[in-house]
Design a protein around this motif. Structure first.
Motif, PDB file in Angstrom:
ATOM      1  N   LYS A  21     -67.270  59.567  -8.129  1.00  0.00           N
ATOM      2  CA  LYS A  21     -65.855  59.230  -8.230  1.00  0.00           C
ATOM      3  C   LYS A  21     -65.556  58.013  -7.360  1.00  0.00           C
ATOM      4  CE  LYS A  21     -64.849  64.203  -8.415  1.00  0.00           C
ATOM      5  NZ  LYS A  21     -64.093  65.313  -7.765  1.00  0.00           N
ATOM      6  N   PRO A  22     -64.500  57.290  -7.660  1.00  0.00           N
ATOM      7  CA  PRO A  22     -64.154  56.148  -6.800  1.00  0.00           C
ATOM      8  C   PRO A  22     -63.996  56.534  -5.336  1.00  0.00           C
ATOM      9  CG  PRO A  22     -62.927  56.040  -8.839  1.00  0.00           C
ATOM     10  CD  PRO A  22     -63.659  57.366  -8.854  1.00  0.00           C
ATOM     11  N   GLU A  23     -63.539  57.734  -5.075  1.00  0.00           N
ATOM     12  CA  GLU A  23     -63.366  58.165  -3.684  1.00  0.00           C
ATOM     13  C   GLU A  23     -64.687  58.448  -2.973  1.00  0.00           C
ATOM     14  OE1 GLU A  23     -61.841  59.422  -6.392  1.00  0.00           O
ATOM     15  OE2 GLU A  23     -61.606  61.618  -6.250  1.00  0.00           O
ATOM     16  N   ASP A  24     -65.791  58.373  -3.691  1.00  0.00           N
ATOM     17  CA  ASP A  24     -67.109  58.481  -3.059  1.00  0.00           C
ATOM     18  C   ASP A  24     -67.552  57.141  -2.476  1.00  0.00           C
ATOM     19  OD1 ASP A  24     -68.066  60.652  -5.735  1.00  0.00           O
ATOM     20  OD2 ASP A  24     -67.615  61.246  -3.663  1.00  0.00           O
ATOM     21  N   THR A  25     -66.794  56.097  -2.737  1.00  0.00           N
ATOM     22  CA  THR A  25     -67.128  54.781  -2.211  1.00  0.00           C
ATOM     23  C   THR A  25     -67.100  54.782  -0.687  1.00  0.00           C
ATOM     24  OG1 THR A  25     -66.275  53.623  -4.158  1.00  0.00           O
ATOM     25  CG2 THR A  25     -66.392  52.364  -2.100  1.00  0.00           C
ATOM     26  N   ALA A  26     -68.203  54.372  -0.084  1.00  0.00           N
ATOM     27  CA  ALA A  26     -68.327  54.389   1.371  1.00  0.00           C
ATOM     28  C   ALA A  26     -69.688  53.816   1.759  1.00  0.00           C
ATOM     29  CB  ALA A  26     -68.200  55.813   1.910  1.00  0.00           C
ATOM     30  N   VAL A  27     -69.861  53.604   3.042  1.00  0.00           N
ATOM     31  CA  VAL A  27     -71.195  53.339   3.586  1.00  0.00           C
ATOM     32  C   VAL A  27     -71.800  54.696   3.924  1.00  0.00           C
ATOM     33  CG1 VAL A  27     -72.538  52.239   5.402  1.00  0.00           C
ATOM     34  CG2 VAL A  27     -70.498  51.099   4.490  1.00  0.00           C
ATOM     35  N   TYR A  28     -72.973  54.936   3.413  1.00  0.00           N
ATOM     36  CA  TYR A  28     -73.660  56.201   3.621  1.00  0.00           C
ATOM     37  C   TYR A  28     -74.737  56.026   4.695  1.00  0.00           C
ATOM     38  CZ  TYR A  28     -71.294  58.362  -0.292  1.00  0.00           C
ATOM     39  OH  TYR A  28     -70.326  58.891  -1.119  1.00  0.00           O
ATOM     40  N   TYR A  29     -74.727  56.942   5.662  1.00  0.00           N
ATOM     41  CA  TYR A  29     -75.648  56.884   6.789  1.00  0.00           C
ATOM     42  C   TYR A  29     -76.561  58.105   6.788  1.00  0.00           C
ATOM     43  CZ  TYR A  29     -72.450  53.367   8.673  1.00  0.00           C
ATOM     44  OH  TYR A  29     -71.662  52.250   8.853  1.00  0.00           O
ATOM     45  N   CYS A  30     -77.821  57.854   7.002  1.00  0.00           N
ATOM     46  CA  CYS A  30     -78.794  58.924   7.197  1.00  0.00           C
ATOM     47  C   CYS A  30     -78.791  59.314   8.667  1.00  0.00           C
ATOM     48  CB  CYS A  30     -80.177  58.415   6.779  1.00  0.00           C
ATOM     49  SG  CYS A  30     -81.540  59.557   7.070  1.00  0.00           S
ATOM     50  N   SER A  31     -78.989  60.600   8.936  1.00  0.00           N
ATOM     51  CA  SER A  31     -79.043  61.067  10.315  1.00  0.00           C
ATOM     52  C   SER A  31     -80.246  61.975  10.513  1.00  0.00           C
ATOM     53  CB  SER A  31     -77.768  61.821  10.682  1.00  0.00           C
ATOM     54  OG  SER A  31     -77.713  63.072  10.013  1.00  0.00           O
ATOM     55  N   ALA A  32     -80.707  62.013  11.753  1.00  0.00           N
ATOM     56  CA  ALA A  32     -81.807  62.901  12.118  1.00  0.00           C
ATOM     57  C   ALA A  32     -81.563  63.416  13.524  1.00  0.00           C
ATOM     58  CB  ALA A  32     -83.140  62.180  12.032  1.00  0.00           C
TER      59      ALA A  32
END
Length: 119
Positions: free
Chosen positions: A86-97
């Motif tokens: 969806k358009p609201e999924d637009t974002a910078v996605y970060y991986c974490s550990a």
């Protein structure tokens, strides 16, 4: 130190799918939970999904049923399959550990990958 490198972001149309991947390297001993977070412009970083070494998963309500997180412990990789975007999924996605070290938990972050959902 743990280094995380994400890949797989990009531009996708509403209703489309995308698969994000993250590879961990460096001092990767005792990494337990890995996950994905996202940050949209003007908003705080928020949880998308996490997965433990044993495979237990946790999803944000906003992506539940549309996303699947998976992990390969041998390769130290974590993936996020996102469907019905969806358009609201637009974002910078970060991986974490999260790494257990000296009786503390240290969280490492990747550099982020942009996901844009737009027609």
């Amino acid at each position: 130190q743990v280094q995380l490198v994400e890949s797989g972001g990009g531009l996708v149309q509403p209703g489309g799918s995308l698969r994000l991947s993250c590879a961990a390297s460096g001092s990767i001993f005792s990494i337990n939970t890995m996950g994905w977070y996202r940050q949209a412009p003007g908003k705080q970083r928020e949880l998308v999904a996490t997965i433990t070494t044993g495979g237990a998963t946790n999803y944000a309500d906003s992506v539940k049923g549309r996303s699947t997180i998976s992990r390969d412990n041998a390769k130290n990789t974590v993936n996020l399959q996102m469907n019905s975007l969806k358009p609201e999924d637009t974002a910078v996605y970060y991986c974490s550990a999260d790494q257990a070290r000296n009786r503390n938990i240290y969280r490492y972050w990747g550099q982020g990958t942009q996901v844009t959902v737009s027609s």
